[in-house]
Design a protein around this motif. Structure first.
Motif, short mmCIF file in Angstrom:
data_model
loop_
_atom_site.label_atom_id
_atom_site.label_comp_id
_atom_site.label_asym_id
_atom_site.label_seq_id
_atom_site.Cartn_x
_atom_site.Cartn_y
_atom_site.Cartn_z
N PHE A 1 -15.63 74.82 85.61
CA PHE A 1 -15.34 75.84 84.59
C PHE A 1 -15.79 75.41 83.19
O PHE A 1 -15.18 75.79 82.19
CB PHE A 1 -13.84 76.17 84.57
N ALA A 2 -16.87 74.64 83.12
CA ALA A 2 -17.49 74.28 81.84
C ALA A 2 -16.52 73.66 80.85
O ALA A 2 -16.63 73.86 79.64
CB ALA A 2 -18.18 75.51 81.22
N MET B 1 -13.47 70.53 70.97
CA MET B 1 -13.75 70.84 69.56
C MET B 1 -14.66 72.05 69.45
O MET B 1 -14.40 72.97 68.68
CB MET B 1 -14.42 69.64 68.87
N ARG B 2 -15.73 72.04 70.22
CA ARG B 2 -16.78 73.07 70.11
C ARG B 2 -16.29 74.45 70.50
O ARG B 2 -16.58 75.44 69.83
CB ARG B 2 -17.96 72.68 71.00
N TYR B 3 -15.55 74.54 71.60
CA TYR B 3 -15.21 75.85 72.16
C TYR B 3 -13.74 76.24 71.97
O TYR B 3 -13.41 77.42 71.98
CB TYR B 3 -15.55 75.90 73.65
N ALA C 1 -18.27 67.79 65.34
CA ALA C 1 -17.09 67.30 64.61
C ALA C 1 -17.11 67.78 63.17
O ALA C 1 -16.05 68.08 62.60
CB ALA C 1 -17.02 65.78 64.67
N ASN C 2 -18.29 67.86 62.57
CA ASN C 2 -18.39 68.34 61.19
C ASN C 2 -17.84 69.75 61.09
O ASN C 2 -17.02 70.06 60.20
CB ASN C 2 -19.86 68.29 60.74
N THR C 3 -18.25 70.61 62.01
CA THR C 3 -17.76 72.00 62.03
C THR C 3 -16.26 72.04 62.28
O THR C 3 -15.52 72.75 61.61
CB THR C 3 -18.49 72.80 63.12
N PHE C 4 -15.81 71.25 63.28
CA PHE C 4 -14.39 71.24 63.65
C PHE C 4 -13.52 70.74 62.51
O PHE C 4 -12.50 71.37 62.16
CB PHE C 4 -14.18 70.37 64.89
N VAL D 1 -15.15 66.36 77.70
CA VAL D 1 -13.90 66.86 77.10
C VAL D 1 -13.88 66.79 75.58
O VAL D 1 -13.64 67.81 74.92
CB VAL D 1 -12.67 66.15 77.71
N PRO D 2 -14.12 65.62 74.94
CA PRO D 2 -14.00 65.59 73.48
C PRO D 2 -14.91 66.59 72.78
O PRO D 2 -14.50 67.26 71.82
CB PRO D 2 -14.37 64.14 73.13
N ASP D 3 -16.16 66.70 73.24
CA ASP D 3 -17.10 67.65 72.64
C ASP D 3 -16.63 69.09 72.86
O ASP D 3 -16.53 69.89 71.92
CB ASP D 3 -18.48 67.44 73.28
N SER D 4 -16.31 69.43 74.10
CA SER D 4 -15.98 70.82 74.45
C SER D 4 -14.72 71.33 73.77
O SER D 4 -14.67 72.48 73.35
CB SER D 4 -15.86 70.97 75.96
#
Length: 577
Positions: free
Chosen positions: A20-21, A56-58, A510-513, A51-54
């Protein structure tokens, strides 16, 4: 064969990443955590990977907070596991030791007990720092052998090699190769070894051979991790058990099968037959699976299979006699060495439980499922999907040119993208590597580490401008900026070491988050101050309204209630008087 088998459950990381992405949010995870505490798994893989990327990103969630919340509920009942890519951690370029140490230290302090460390080239040098720092902060170093197979060349490419008097290599990734790698990890200080079969390519009897050899040559525990994409996963897990593997990775019912790990429930049924104890609380597993079914429905938009396993309660559901017999038959076939029969029987078992059939294209291409879908997506963007068969033919060619790296993140993506580029070159009557990615050039150059076989120096010169291997120099590493956000009250973008690590590991995401978090905090603080003012006003107003008309007039005349709010609410106040 062991009488006890430890289970590492991968539902909360690999399970939803594969199916499930990586879209399970914290609220959904919170719903199953108390049940996972009851389940008593040896370990739970909950962090690392995507996990850490997703998150924050989504999901606009803090990865560190996710880990800490899981630890707060699970406590010491099960060891929490994270997955990291050695010196690369989560990125493409290697990081200096100070970043690796900070990551290991904060991960362990936030709840990680076992750090599963792998390198996309199986380069021992690339995991040394992680092992050192994991052990420094009292974590368990789980050193990972990335399983892969030799390149499989098409007839066309074999003929071409013969015409040019070139010998295509074979017998690179032998059992001895993997065993020697595990022994090097053991000398390095590994506490355990994982065979990580990220593409699900290891066949049942190759598993038997490998696990058997490792148990003879290595003294530390062996974990077996595979996926079900090409159809070997369940059968190979069974042969791993029969050959004495110490730990097995599984996922719970609704988050198992297909591109994910084998189902815990099916493995437990095999263990019941073999009188092997897993010491898992099956009633808790049954409750978890019921909740996972609800969560899977909530994740429908990310569920590419839209295919639910049958409702099966491991504590009470009885198998039909003919299915029960299949379990006995599979054990017999695995013991006697009848691989084709074993695979067929295990696929029948998975079919009964309604798991996806093997991905024939992935099995034939012998590449990870994610790599296959990424290449197809790249071609579709260019409206060149008809060229996919030729891309698959060129994957082994590109891989060989790059030193035969195992196909695991990030090398799978690097090789896949370059294979697409080469086919596009071919389609335009241009030489291969006319279009080349920066990552592929860096791989050939030696920036990612030593490849399993040497890169041709002349090819390296052609692509990277040097015949000699040029390792990545971490002295050239430039730390990410941590600007002051004047528009949000003058706070720093990263406010602590964990924030700084997110910036180092995931600069753009991370900058965006972190900027969004600063903005939310800034406006929440404004609203909090305004809410506090309103609360005080309401308290005074309530007190005022309870007064007698004489007291109200007296206080208004004396100016005791001449507050800023009187203009806004003056008519209301006068009405009361």
């Amino acid at each position: 064969m062991r009488q006890n088998l430890l289970i590492r459950d991968v539902t909360l990381r690999d399970g939803h990443q594969s199916l499930f992405a990586t879209r399970m949010n914290q609220t959904q995870i919170d719903r199953v955590l108390p049940l996972f505490r009851e389940a008593n798994f040896y370990a739970l893989e909950v962090w690392g990977g995507a996990v850490p990327d997703s998150v924050m990103r989504y999901l606009n969630e803090n990865p560190w907070e996710r880990l800490e919340k899981i630890k707060a509920v699970i406590g010491d009942v099960s060891k929490l596991t994270a997955l990291s890519r050695g010196r690369n951690l989560f990125g493409y370029n290697p990081y200096p030791d100070e970043v690796i140490e900070g990551f290991c230290k904060n991960s362990i302090e936030s709840g990680i007990g076992i750090m599963r460390i792998f390198d996309a080239l199986n380069d021992v040098e690339n995991i040394k720092s992680s092992v050192k720092f994991v052990k420094k902060y009292n974590g368990i170093a789980d050193c990972t052998v990335c399983y892969t197979v030799d390149p499989k060349f098409s007839t066309k490419e074999r003929v071409k090699a013969m015409l040019h008097a070139k010998k295509l290599p074979s017998k690179i990734f032998t059992v001895d190769y993997f065993v020697n790698l595990a022994k090097e990890f053991e000398k390095l200080g590994a506490d355990m070894i994982t065979i990580k079969d990220m593409a699900g390519l290891i066949t049942p009897f190759k598993t038997s051979e490998l696990i058997s050899a490792l148990k003879k040559e290595v003294k530390i525990p062996i974990d077996f991790h595979t996926h079900c994409t090409p159809g070997y996963g369940l059968a190979s897990s069974l042969t791993a058990i029969l050959n004495g593997v110490d730990i097995l990775d599984t996922a719970i019912g609704c988050f198992a099968g297909g591109p994910a790990a084998p189902s815990f429930e099916i493995i437990q049924l095999f263990c019941n037959k073999l009188k092997i104890k897993t010491n898992v609380n099956l009633e808790a597993v049954s409750k978890i699976n019921k909740e996972l079914k609800v969560i899977r429905k909530e994740l429908t938009e990310f569920d590419s299979y839209q295919m639910f396993p049958i409702d099966f309660d491991i504590t009470s559901t009885k198998l039909p006699i003919e299915i029960d017999k299949l379990f006995d038959l599979a054990i017999s076939e695995a013991t006697l060495g009848s691989e084709e029969d074993l695979l067929e029987t295990c696929l029948e078992i998975e079919k009964y439980f309604n798991y996806p059939e093997p991905d024939v294209e992935v099995k034939k291409a012998e590449i990870p499922g994610g790599m296959y879908t990424n290449m197809l997506a790249q071609l579709k963007q260019l409206k060149l999907e008809a060229l996919l068969p030729r891309v698959l033919e060129l994957v082994p060619v590109v891989r060989l040119a790059a030193g035969c790296p195992p196909l695991v993140t990030p090398t799978s993506q690097i090789v896949g993208v370059q294979a697409v580029n080469c086919v596009i070159d071919e389609n335009k009557n241009m030489p291969y590597y006319s279009n080349k990615s920066v990552q592929f050039v860096n791989l050939v150059k030696g920036q990612y580490g030593k490849t399993p076989i040497p890169v041709d120096p002349n090819f390296r010169l052609k692509l990277a401008g040097t015949k000699k291997e040029v390792p990545y120099d971490t002295k050239a590493y430039v730390k990410q900026e941590n600007p002051i956000l004047k528009e949000f009250g003058g706070v720093s973008l990263a406010q602590n070491e964990k924030d700084e690590l997110l910036l180092e590991l995931f600069p753009q995401v991370a900058n965006t988050f972190l900027k969004k978090r600063a903005e939310e905090h800034f406006y929440n603080e404004i609203f909090r101050v305004e809410d506090e003012k309103r609360r005080k006003y309401l308290e005074k107003r309530e007190k005022y309204l309870k007064m007698s008309p004489e007291e109200k007039k007296e206080r208004l005349i004396k100016g005791l209630y001449n507050f800023p709010w009187t203009t806004q609410y003056s008519e209301d106040v006068l009405d009361q008087t």
